[in-house]
Write a protein that holds these residues in place. Structure first.
Motif, PDB file in Angstrom:
ATOM      1  N   VAL A  48       0.828  -1.205   0.000  1.00  0.00           N
ATOM      2  CA  VAL A  48       0.000   0.000   0.000  1.00  0.00           C
ATOM      3  C   VAL A  48       0.866   1.259   0.000  1.00  0.00           C
ATOM      4  CG1 VAL A  48      -1.707   1.312   1.336  1.00  0.00           C
ATOM      5  CG2 VAL A  48      -1.928  -1.171   1.123  1.00  0.00           C
ATOM      6  N   LEU A  49       2.016   1.192   0.656  1.00  0.00           N
ATOM      7  CA  LEU A  49       2.903   2.360   0.731  1.00  0.00           C
ATOM      8  C   LEU A  49       3.700   2.588  -0.549  1.00  0.00           C
ATOM      9  CD1 LEU A  49       4.399   2.020   4.338  1.00  0.00           C
ATOM     10  CD2 LEU A  49       2.390   3.293   3.593  1.00  0.00           C
ATOM     11  N   VAL A  50       3.782   1.580  -1.400  1.00  0.00           N
ATOM     12  CA  VAL A  50       4.634   1.686  -2.584  1.00  0.00           C
ATOM     13  C   VAL A  50       4.096   2.713  -3.577  1.00  0.00           C
ATOM     14  CG1 VAL A  50       5.411   0.449  -4.642  1.00  0.00           C
ATOM     15  CG2 VAL A  50       5.660  -0.600  -2.392  1.00  0.00           C
ATOM     16  N   ALA A  51       2.771   2.733  -3.797  1.00  0.00           N
ATOM     17  CA  ALA A  51       2.209   3.626  -4.818  1.00  0.00           C
ATOM     18  C   ALA A  51       2.514   5.099  -4.540  1.00  0.00           C
ATOM     19  CB  ALA A  51       0.704   3.388  -4.946  1.00  0.00           C
ATOM     20  N   PRO A  52       2.196   5.639  -3.356  1.00  0.00           N
ATOM     21  CA  PRO A  52       2.499   7.060  -3.145  1.00  0.00           C
ATOM     22  C   PRO A  52       3.993   7.372  -3.145  1.00  0.00           C
ATOM     23  CG  PRO A  52       1.753   6.038  -1.100  1.00  0.00           C
ATOM     24  CD  PRO A  52       1.496   5.062  -2.192  1.00  0.00           C
ATOM     25  N   THR A  53       4.813   6.475  -2.602  1.00  0.00           N
ATOM     26  CA  THR A  53       6.249   6.757  -2.584  1.00  0.00           C
ATOM     27  C   THR A  53       6.831   6.702  -3.999  1.00  0.00           C
ATOM     28  OG1 THR A  53       6.691   4.419  -2.044  1.00  0.00           O
ATOM     29  CG2 THR A  53       6.604   5.976  -0.217  1.00  0.00           C
ATOM     30  N   THR A  54       6.323   5.802  -4.831  1.00  0.00           N
ATOM     31  CA  THR A  54       6.802   5.731  -6.212  1.00  0.00           C
ATOM     32  C   THR A  54       6.418   6.975  -6.998  1.00  0.00           C
ATOM     33  OG1 THR A  54       6.669   3.318  -6.201  1.00  0.00           O
ATOM     34  CG2 THR A  54       6.736   4.394  -8.345  1.00  0.00           C
ATOM     35  N   LEU A  55       5.179   7.445  -6.815  1.00  0.00           N
ATOM     36  CA  LEU A  55       4.756   8.673  -7.486  1.00  0.00           C
ATOM     37  C   LEU A  55       5.602   9.857  -7.030  1.00  0.00           C
ATOM     38  CD1 LEU A  55       0.868   8.284  -7.452  1.00  0.00           C
ATOM     39  CD2 LEU A  55       2.398   8.133  -9.429  1.00  0.00           C
ATOM     40  N   ALA A  56       5.906   9.896  -5.725  1.00  0.00           N
ATOM     41  CA  ALA A  56       6.752  10.971  -5.214  1.00  0.00           C
ATOM     42  C   ALA A  56       8.139  10.905  -5.834  1.00  0.00           C
ATOM     43  CB  ALA A  56       6.836  10.873  -3.694  1.00  0.00           C
ATOM     44  N   LYS A  57       8.670   9.710  -5.954  1.00  0.00           N
ATOM     45  CA  LYS A  57       9.996   9.532  -6.539  1.00  0.00           C
ATOM     46  C   LYS A  57      10.026   9.978  -7.994  1.00  0.00           C
ATOM     47  CE  LYS A  57      13.564   5.973  -7.170  1.00  0.00           C
ATOM     48  NZ  LYS A  57      13.900   4.540  -6.943  1.00  0.00           N
ATOM     49  N   ALA A  58       8.932   9.731  -8.716  1.00  0.00           N
ATOM     50  CA  ALA A  58       8.881  10.084 -10.130  1.00  0.00           C
ATOM     51  C   ALA A  58       8.609  11.573 -10.343  1.00  0.00           C
ATOM     52  CB  ALA A  58       7.805   9.245 -10.828  1.00  0.00           C
ATOM     53  N   CYS A  59       7.776  12.172  -9.492  1.00  0.00           N
ATOM     54  CA  CYS A  59       7.328  13.543  -9.730  1.00  0.00           C
ATOM     55  C   CYS A  59       8.199  14.609  -9.079  1.00  0.00           C
ATOM     56  CB  CYS A  59       5.886  13.697  -9.235  1.00  0.00           C
ATOM     57  SG  CYS A  59       4.681  12.687 -10.131  1.00  0.00           S
ATOM     58  N   ALA A  60       8.862  14.276  -7.979  1.00  0.00           N
ATOM     59  CA  ALA A  60       9.614  15.291  -7.240  1.00  0.00           C
ATOM     60  C   ALA A  60      10.710  15.968  -8.069  1.00  0.00           C
ATOM     61  CB  ALA A  60      10.200  14.685  -5.970  1.00  0.00           C
ATOM     62  N   PRO A  61      11.510  15.223  -8.863  1.00  0.00           N
ATOM     63  CA  PRO A  61      12.530  15.908  -9.673  1.00  0.00           C
ATOM     64  C   PRO A  61      11.935  16.910 -10.658  1.00  0.00           C
ATOM     65  CG  PRO A  61      13.012  13.572  -9.521  1.00  0.00           C
ATOM     66  CD  PRO A  61      11.635  13.756  -8.965  1.00  0.00           C
ATOM     67  N   LEU A  62      10.791  16.546 -11.263  1.00  0.00           N
ATOM     68  CA  LEU A  62      10.142  17.482 -12.186  1.00  0.00           C
ATOM     69  C   LEU A  62       9.667  18.725 -11.445  1.00  0.00           C
ATOM     70  CD1 LEU A  62       9.017  18.168 -14.968  1.00  0.00           C
ATOM     71  CD2 LEU A  62       6.958  16.858 -14.387  1.00  0.00           C
ATOM     72  N   ALA A  63       9.089  18.538 -10.265  1.00  0.00           N
ATOM     73  CA  ALA A  63       8.631  19.679  -9.475  1.00  0.00           C
ATOM     74  C   ALA A  63       9.804  20.561  -9.066  1.00  0.00           C
ATOM     75  CB  ALA A  63       7.878  19.179  -8.232  1.00  0.00           C
ATOM     76  N   ALA A  64      10.930  19.935  -8.696  1.00  0.00           N
ATOM     77  CA  ALA A  64      12.117  20.702  -8.319  1.00  0.00           C
ATOM     78  C   ALA A  64      12.652  21.504  -9.499  1.00  0.00           C
ATOM     79  CB  ALA A  64      13.190  19.760  -7.785  1.00  0.00           C
ATOM     80  N   ALA A  65      12.688  20.879 -10.668  1.00  0.00           N
ATOM     81  CA  ALA A  65      13.160  21.581 -11.859  1.00  0.00           C
ATOM     82  C   ALA A  65      12.249  22.753 -12.217  1.00  0.00           C
ATOM     83  CB  ALA A  65      13.259  20.608 -13.033  1.00  0.00           C
ATOM     84  N   THR A  66      10.944  22.546 -12.063  1.00  0.00           N
ATOM     85  CA  THR A  66       9.983  23.610 -12.350  1.00  0.00           C
ATOM     86  C   THR A  66      10.157  24.781 -11.393  1.00  0.00           C
ATOM     87  OG1 THR A  66       8.386  21.975 -13.173  1.00  0.00           O
ATOM     88  CG2 THR A  66       7.527  24.148 -12.569  1.00  0.00           C
ATOM     89  N   LEU A  67      10.353  24.471 -10.102  1.00  0.00           N
ATOM     90  CA  LEU A  67      10.554  25.518  -9.104  1.00  0.00           C
ATOM     91  C   LEU A  67      11.842  26.299  -9.380  1.00  0.00           C
ATOM     92  CD1 LEU A  67       9.671  26.894  -6.497  1.00  0.00           C
ATOM     93  CD2 LEU A  67      10.818  25.072  -5.211  1.00  0.00           C
ATOM     94  N   HIS A  68      12.894  25.589  -9.780  1.00  0.00           N
ATOM     95  CA  HIS A  68      14.153  26.274 -10.106  1.00  0.00           C
ATOM     96  C   HIS A  68      13.991  27.176 -11.323  1.00  0.00           C
ATOM     97  CE1 HIS A  68      18.034  26.421 -12.356  1.00  0.00           C
ATOM     98  NE2 HIS A  68      18.438  26.878 -11.193  1.00  0.00           N
ATOM     99  N   ALA A  69      13.283  26.685 -12.322  1.00  0.00           N
ATOM    100  CA  ALA A  69      13.080  27.490 -13.527  1.00  0.00           C
ATOM    101  C   ALA A  69      12.255  28.738 -13.229  1.00  0.00           C
ATOM    102  CB  ALA A  69      12.375  26.642 -14.590  1.00  0.00           C
ATOM    103  N   ALA A  70      11.312  28.611 -12.311  1.00  0.00           N
ATOM    104  CA  ALA A  70      10.441  29.750 -11.988  1.00  0.00           C
ATOM    105  C   ALA A  70      11.151  30.794 -11.144  1.00  0.00           C
ATOM    106  CB  ALA A  70       9.187  29.254 -11.265  1.00  0.00           C
ATOM    107  N   THR A  71      12.071  30.367 -10.292  1.00  0.00           N
ATOM    108  CA  THR A  71      12.731  31.289  -9.372  1.00  0.00           C
ATOM    109  C   THR A  71      14.143  31.664  -9.789  1.00  0.00           C
ATOM    110  OG1 THR A  71      13.577  29.475  -7.999  1.00  0.00           O
ATOM    111  CG2 THR A  71      11.391  30.356  -7.456  1.00  0.00           C
ATOM    112  N   GLY A  72      14.764  30.840 -10.657  1.00  0.00           N
ATOM    113  CA  GLY A  72      16.143  31.100 -11.069  1.00  0.00           C
ATOM    114  C   GLY A  72      17.160  30.834  -9.990  1.00  0.00           C
ATOM    115  N   SER A  73      16.764  30.093  -8.963  1.00  0.00           N
ATOM    116  CA  SER A  73      17.660  29.821  -7.838  1.00  0.00           C
ATOM    117  C   SER A  73      17.389  28.425  -7.288  1.00  0.00           C
ATOM    118  CB  SER A  73      17.450  30.857  -6.735  1.00  0.00           C
ATOM    119  OG  SER A  73      18.151  30.503  -5.559  1.00  0.00           O
ATOM    120  N   TYR A  74      18.461  27.819  -6.742  1.00  0.00           N
ATOM    121  CA  TYR A  74      18.287  26.523  -6.098  1.00  0.00           C
ATOM    122  C   TYR A  74      17.903  26.649  -4.619  1.00  0.00           C
ATOM    123  CZ  TYR A  74      20.162  24.080 -10.134  1.00  0.00           C
ATOM    124  OH  TYR A  74      20.340  23.560 -11.390  1.00  0.00           O
ATOM    125  N   THR A  75      17.977  27.844  -4.068  1.00  0.00           N
ATOM    126  CA  THR A  75      17.640  28.012  -2.656  1.00  0.00           C
ATOM    127  C   THR A  75      16.182  27.650  -2.356  1.00  0.00           C
ATOM    128  OG1 THR A  75      19.336  29.716  -2.354  1.00  0.00           O
ATOM    129  CG2 THR A  75      17.542  29.650  -0.744  1.00  0.00           C
TER     130      THR A  75
END
Length: 429
Positions: A368-395
Motif C-alpha cells: 500500500v505504501l509503494v504507490a504514493p512513494t513511487t509517485l513521489a519519486k517520479a514527480c519530485a525531480p520534475l517539481a524541483a526543476a519547475t521551481l528552479h526554472a520559476a525562481t532562477g535559484s536553487y535556494t
C-alpha cells in the motif's frame, strides 16, 4: 488506536498445526543479499548505461527510451498490493523464482528489440519481474522468517550488500557495452541474472507463520468486529499507518529531488563539476553509514524516534546547504548531514511496519505504501526543476526539500507513542 495481533506461532509449526522446517535464516539473508545485488544491478542500474546505445540503435530519442523505464517503475508500483497479498498468503518462493526467471527472459528479449514499442513491452515486463523478485518481496520474506529482535540486523545485512549494486554493475555494464556492444552486453547480464532463480528456489521457504488460512484475531472490545476479522482493514483504519505513509512519501520526494539537483546546484554555486560529482558520490557511502547508525541505536531507542531525528537532521542540512555551499568545507558538511539519512528509510520502513502490525500481512501493507512513494519519486525531480526554472535559484528548491524532511520527521515522530501492546511485539518469538 491499538491494533490486535494474533498469538505467536511456535517456530516450526504452522497455524494449521502442521510441522514445517524453519528456514536457515543466515543462509537466507546471504542468498537474498546476492540475488538483490544482482537483481537491482541488472534490472535497474544497468538501464542508465544502456539508455544511450539503445536509443541510438533504435533511432529514437533518449526521452522515448527513458519513458519505457518510467513505465517499468509505474507497473511495479501498481502491482505492489496484489503481489503483497500473494506473499502474505503463500510466501515468496514461487513468486521470487518466477520473477527472476521472467527477468532473465526479458533481458534476452531486450537484446533482440528493433522497435520502440517492443522496448516498452520488455520494460513493462521487467517492472512485473522487479515487483515479484526485488526489495519488497525480499523484505517480506526476511520479516516473516526472523524474530523481532533479529529483523533489523537481517535487513541491515541485506541492504548493506545490495547497496553496492550500482557500484558493481554500472561500471561492469559500461565495460561490457564498450567491449561487446549493448546487445551482447545484455546477453551476458542475462546469464549473470539467471543465477537468481535457482537461488530463490533453493533457499526461500514458506515461513512458519504463513498460511493460506485466515489469521485468527483475538477479541478486543476496542476494535470493531470487521476490523478484528481483517488485520489489513484494521491497519488501514489506524491513523498511525497514514502518518507513516505521509512521512515516508514526503521523505522519498525530498531524497529524489535532492539527488537530481545536487550536482547542478553545487556547480551553480561555483564548484568544479568534478568536485560536485565527487561530493554527490558521498551519498552512497553515507547511506550505508546511516543504516549502521540506525540499527545500532535501536538497542536503546524506538525505530520511529531514531528515524524522525535523522529526517530532522536532513531538514537542517538542506536548509544549511545554500548558506554554506560556496565554501568547500561548508558544502561537504551540509551534504554529509543530509546523506546520512539517504538509506535510513529503506531499513526503517519494514522494521516499523513489522513492529506495529501483524507480520502475516506485512507484504500487503508495505505494498500500500509503494504507490504514493513511487509517485513521489517520479514527480519530485520534475517539481524541483519547475521551481528552479520559476525562481532562477536553487535556494527555494532546498527549502522545499527541507520542508518535506520536516513533514516526514513530524509524521514519523507522531507514531512513536502508538506502539502496539506487548503481545504484538512478541509475535513470532
Amino acid at each position: 488506536m491499538t491494533l490486535p495481533s494474533p498469538p505467536p506461532t511456535p517456530a516450526g509449526l504452522r497455524v494449521d498445526g502442521r510441522r514445517t522446517a524453519p528456514p536457515n535464516t543466515r543462509t537466507l539473508v546471504a542468498v537474498l543479499a546476492i540475488t538483490q545485488t544482482v537483481g537491482y544491478g541488472v534490472l535497474y542500474y544497468a538501464f542508465a548505461v544502456l539508455l544511450t546505445p539503445t536509443a541510438a540503435d533504435l533511432d529514437t530519442s533518449a526521452t522515448a527510451v527513458t519513458g519505457a523505464h518510467t513505465a517499468s517503475i509505474l507497473v511495479a508500483a501498481a502491482l505492489a498490493v496484489p503481489i503483497g497479498r500473494r506473499l502474505d498468503r503463500y510466501g515468496g518462493r514461487a513468486l521470487m523464482t518466477c520473477g527472476s526467471l521472467l527477468g532473465t527472459v526479458l533481458l534476452l528479449a531486450w537484446s533482440r528489440v528493433d522497435q520502440v514499442w517492443q522496448l516498452y513491452l520488455v520494460q513493462i515486463g521487467i517492472g512485473i519481474a522487479s515487483a515479484a523478485s526485488l526489495y519488497e518481496a525480499a523484505f517480506a520474506v526476511i520479516i516473516a522468517c526472523h524474530r523481532p529482535e533479529r529483523r533489523s540486523g537481517a535487513l541491515l545485512a541485506l541492504t548493506v550488500v545490495a547497496g553496492f549494486a550500482g557500484t558493481i554493475f554500472l561500471p561492469l555494464t559500461g565495460w561490457l557495452v564498450d567491449r561487446h556492444g549493448w546487445r551482447t552486453a545484455l546477453l551476458i547480464l542475462a546469464a549473470v541474472h539467471a543465477v537468481t532463480a535457482p537461488l530463490h528456489a533453493a533457499v526461500v521457504r514458506r515461513p512458519p507463520n504463513t498460511s493460506h488460512h485466515p489469521a485468527h484475531q483475538p477479541d478486543d472490545p476496542g476494535i470493531p468486529p470487521a476490523a478484528a476479522r481483517s488485520p489489513v482493514r484494521a491497519a488501514l483504519a489506524d491513523r498511525g499507518f497514514w502518518l507513516l505513509a505521509a512521512g515516508f512519501t514526503a521523505h522519498t520526494a525530498a531524497i529524489s529531488a535532492y539527488t537530481v539537483l545536487l550536482i547542478a546546484a553545487l556547480i551553480a554555486w561555483g564548484h568544479p563539476p568534478a568536485f560536485a560529482a565527487a561530493i554527490a558520490g558521498l551519498t552512497g557511502v553515507l547511506s550505508v553509514t546511516g543504516r549502521l547508525i540506525t540499527t545500532g541505536l535501536r538497542r536503546r531507542y524506538r525505530t520511529t524516534t531514531i528515524t524522525a531525528v535523522v529526517f530532522a537532521v536532513q531538514a537542517v542540512a538542506a536548509l544549511a546547504l545554500p548558506l554554506t555551499a560556496t565554501g568547500i568545507g561548508g558544502a561537504i558538511v551540509a551534504v554529509v548531514g543530509f546523506g546520512l539519512g539517504f538509506g535510513v528509510a529503506t531499513i526503517a520502513k519494514p522494521v516499523i511496519l513489522a513492529e506495529r502490525y501483524d507480520i502475516r500481512r506485512y507484504a500487503t501493507l508495505a505494498g500500500v505504501l509503494v504507490a504514493p512513494t513511487t509517485l513521489a519519486k517520479a514527480c519530485a525531480p520534475l517539481a524541483a526543476a519547475t521551481l528552479h526554472a520559476a525562481t532562477g535559484s536553487y535556494t527555494p528548491v532546498l527549502v522545499a526539500v527541507a520542508v518535506c524532511c520536516g513533514i516526514a520527521a513530524t509524521a514519523i515522530a507522531a507514531c512513536s507513542g502508538k506502539a502496539p501492546p506487548a503481545r504484538a511485539r512478541r509475535l513470532s518469538e
